[in-house]
Write a protein that holds these residues in place. Structure first.
Motif, mmCIF file in Angstrom:
data_model
loop_
_atom_site.group_PDB
_atom_site.id
_atom_site.type_symbol
_atom_site.label_atom_id
_atom_site.label_comp_id
_atom_site.label_asym_id
_atom_site.label_seq_id
_atom_site.Cartn_x
_atom_site.Cartn_y
_atom_site.Cartn_z
ATOM 1 N N ASP A 57 -20.140 -32.098 27.044
ATOM 2 C CA ASP A 57 -19.344 -31.417 27.815
ATOM 3 C C ASP A 57 -19.169 -29.876 27.478
ATOM 4 O O ASP A 57 -18.958 -29.251 28.690
ATOM 5 C CB ASP A 57 -17.973 -31.886 27.687
ATOM 6 C CG ASP A 57 -17.971 -33.277 28.096
ATOM 7 O OD1 ASP A 57 -17.403 -34.204 27.518
ATOM 8 O OD2 ASP A 57 -18.464 -33.526 29.385
ATOM 9 N N GLU A 99 -11.060 -32.349 20.859
ATOM 10 C CA GLU A 99 -10.463 -33.643 21.041
ATOM 11 C C GLU A 99 -9.084 -33.942 20.361
ATOM 12 O O GLU A 99 -8.947 -33.623 19.399
ATOM 13 C CB GLU A 99 -11.426 -34.479 20.691
ATOM 14 C CG GLU A 99 -11.195 -35.989 21.295
ATOM 15 C CD GLU A 99 -12.065 -36.974 20.715
ATOM 16 O OE1 GLU A 99 -13.534 -36.973 21.630
ATOM 17 O OE2 GLU A 99 -12.153 -37.602 19.703
ATOM 18 N N THR A 121 -9.928 -34.786 26.010
ATOM 19 C CA THR A 121 -11.002 -33.729 25.787
ATOM 20 C C THR A 121 -10.701 -32.463 26.520
ATOM 21 O O THR A 121 -10.577 -32.385 27.567
ATOM 22 C CB THR A 121 -12.446 -34.169 26.209
ATOM 23 O OG1 THR A 121 -12.691 -35.558 25.454
ATOM 24 C CG2 THR A 121 -13.664 -33.212 25.946
ATOM 25 N N ILE A 164 -10.616 -31.677 30.184
ATOM 26 C CA ILE A 164 -11.887 -32.292 30.859
ATOM 27 C C ILE A 164 -11.705 -33.783 31.271
ATOM 28 O O ILE A 164 -12.156 -34.154 32.284
ATOM 29 C CB ILE A 164 -13.200 -32.066 30.082
ATOM 30 C CG1 ILE A 164 -13.388 -30.467 29.832
ATOM 31 C CG2 ILE A 164 -14.341 -32.654 30.234
ATOM 32 C CD1 ILE A 164 -14.173 -30.226 28.663
ATOM 33 N N GLU A 165 -11.090 -34.549 30.099
ATOM 34 C CA GLU A 165 -10.931 -35.925 30.305
ATOM 35 C C GLU A 165 -9.857 -36.446 29.422
ATOM 36 O O GLU A 165 -9.286 -35.950 28.293
ATOM 37 C CB GLU A 165 -12.036 -36.600 29.525
ATOM 38 C CG GLU A 165 -12.085 -38.241 29.732
ATOM 39 C CD GLU A 165 -13.367 -38.652 29.126
ATOM 40 O OE1 GLU A 165 -13.785 -39.823 29.641
ATOM 41 O OE2 GLU A 165 -14.101 -38.040 28.320
ATOM 42 N N GLU A 214 -8.537 -40.138 28.185
ATOM 43 C CA GLU A 214 -8.817 -41.392 28.120
ATOM 44 C C GLU A 214 -7.406 -42.157 27.420
ATOM 45 O O GLU A 214 -6.886 -41.708 26.366
ATOM 46 C CB GLU A 214 -9.837 -41.570 26.958
ATOM 47 C CG GLU A 214 -10.275 -43.055 26.643
ATOM 48 C CD GLU A 214 -11.506 -43.026 25.520
ATOM 49 O OE1 GLU A 214 -11.430 -43.910 24.927
ATOM 50 O OE2 GLU A 214 -12.329 -42.147 25.774
ATOM 51 N N ARG A 244 -10.106 -44.475 32.000
ATOM 52 C CA ARG A 244 -10.278 -43.055 31.787
ATOM 53 C C ARG A 244 -9.773 -42.404 32.917
ATOM 54 O O ARG A 244 -10.189 -42.892 34.209
ATOM 55 C CB ARG A 244 -11.770 -42.872 31.530
ATOM 56 C CG ARG A 244 -12.326 -43.287 30.098
ATOM 57 C CD ARG A 244 -13.612 -43.285 30.115
ATOM 58 N NE ARG A 244 -14.112 -43.851 28.843
ATOM 59 C CZ ARG A 244 -14.629 -42.947 27.830
ATOM 60 N NH1 ARG A 244 -14.878 -41.531 27.839
ATOM 61 N NH2 ARG A 244 -15.128 -43.626 26.730
ATOM 62 N N ASP A 245 -9.236 -41.318 32.752
ATOM 63 C CA ASP A 245 -9.157 -40.329 34.108
ATOM 64 C C ASP A 245 -9.867 -38.953 33.561
ATOM 65 O O ASP A 245 -9.820 -38.527 32.773
ATOM 66 C CB ASP A 245 -7.511 -40.022 34.046
ATOM 67 C CG ASP A 245 -6.667 -41.308 34.238
ATOM 68 O OD1 ASP A 245 -7.071 -42.291 35.014
ATOM 69 O OD2 ASP A 245 -5.535 -41.000 34.182
ATOM 70 N N ARG A 246 -10.855 -38.678 34.771
ATOM 71 C CA ARG A 246 -11.420 -37.420 34.747
ATOM 72 C C ARG A 246 -10.830 -36.289 35.481
ATOM 73 O O ARG A 246 -10.696 -36.763 36.748
ATOM 74 C CB ARG A 246 -12.951 -37.821 35.022
ATOM 75 C CG ARG A 246 -13.499 -38.529 33.775
ATOM 76 C CD ARG A 246 -15.207 -38.872 34.137
ATOM 77 N NE ARG A 246 -15.671 -39.433 33.148
ATOM 78 C CZ ARG A 246 -16.358 -38.917 32.109
ATOM 79 N NH1 ARG A 246 -16.297 -37.720 31.825
ATOM 80 N NH2 ARG A 246 -16.736 -39.740 31.370
ATOM 81 N N LYS A 247 -10.907 -35.322 34.994
ATOM 82 C CA LYS A 247 -10.548 -34.219 35.970
ATOM 83 C C LYS A 247 -11.642 -33.325 36.318
ATOM 84 O O LYS A 247 -12.437 -33.340 35.289
ATOM 85 C CB LYS A 247 -9.654 -33.266 35.235
ATOM 86 C CG LYS A 247 -8.047 -33.510 35.113
ATOM 87 C CD LYS A 247 -7.421 -32.176 34.592
ATOM 88 C CE LYS A 247 -6.323 -31.802 35.536
ATOM 89 N NZ LYS A 247 -5.505 -30.649 35.053
ATOM 90 N N LYS A 248 -11.833 -33.172 37.438
ATOM 91 C CA LYS A 248 -13.126 -32.426 38.016
ATOM 92 C C LYS A 248 -12.889 -31.091 37.639
ATOM 93 O O LYS A 248 -11.931 -30.332 37.283
ATOM 94 C CB LYS A 248 -13.098 -32.263 39.590
ATOM 95 C CG LYS A 248 -13.429 -33.709 40.137
ATOM 96 C CD LYS A 248 -13.795 -33.540 41.531
ATOM 97 C CE LYS A 248 -13.923 -35.025 42.142
ATOM 98 N NZ LYS A 248 -14.221 -34.910 43.408
ATOM 99 N N ARG A 249 -14.043 -30.264 36.660
ATOM 100 C CA ARG A 249 -14.183 -28.730 36.487
ATOM 101 C C ARG A 249 -14.198 -28.120 37.353
ATOM 102 O O ARG A 249 -14.686 -28.355 38.545
ATOM 103 C CB ARG A 249 -15.318 -28.870 35.557
ATOM 104 C CG ARG A 249 -15.245 -29.667 34.146
ATOM 105 C CD ARG A 249 -16.599 -29.314 33.315
ATOM 106 N NE ARG A 249 -16.098 -28.569 32.300
ATOM 107 C CZ ARG A 249 -16.914 -28.271 31.257
ATOM 108 N NH1 ARG A 249 -18.180 -28.609 31.296
ATOM 109 N NH2 ARG A 249 -16.496 -27.689 30.418
#
Length: 104
Positions: A24, A60, A74, A83-84, A86, A96-101
């Motif tokens: 990442d 992290e 993260t 970024i992420e 968890e 997991r939840d991800r945020k778009k960059r």
């Protein structure tokens, strides 16, 4: 024959490039925000920090959220962008939840 070798070389190189894309954060250490800034981000987000470490070139955060759920966050070392996140559920399953960059 030369064309076949070129195609084979491209196919061999493809997985290597894809593996590198999974990492990442590629930021020179001189551009990193200090660890204290990461701790402030966690506090402002309502997270309790157990540990801040470096993984794959990113910060992290291991800890828990405001509701007491265990989390692993993260964070981009230069921008402090999340970024992420968890979440670890009680039954040891992970969500997991991800945020778009943001793209500049």
């Amino acid at each position: 024959m030369k064309k076949t070798l070129t195609i084979l070389a491209a196919l061999v190189a493809l997985p290597v490039g894809m593996a590198l894309a999974d990492d990442d954060c590629f930021v020179p250490m001189a551009d990193w925000q200090p660890r204290d800034a990461v701790a402030r981000l966690a506090e402002e987000s309502g997270w309790t920090v157990r540990r801040i470490k470096i993984d794959d070139g990113c910060y992290e955060i291991d800890g828990s959220d405001a509701e007491g759920r265990r989390i692993e966050v993260t964070v981009h070392p230069a921008t402090l962008e999340v970024i992420e996140i968890e979440y670890e559920d009680d039954d040891d399953r992970t969500r997991r939840d991800r945020k778009k960059r943001k793209e500049d």
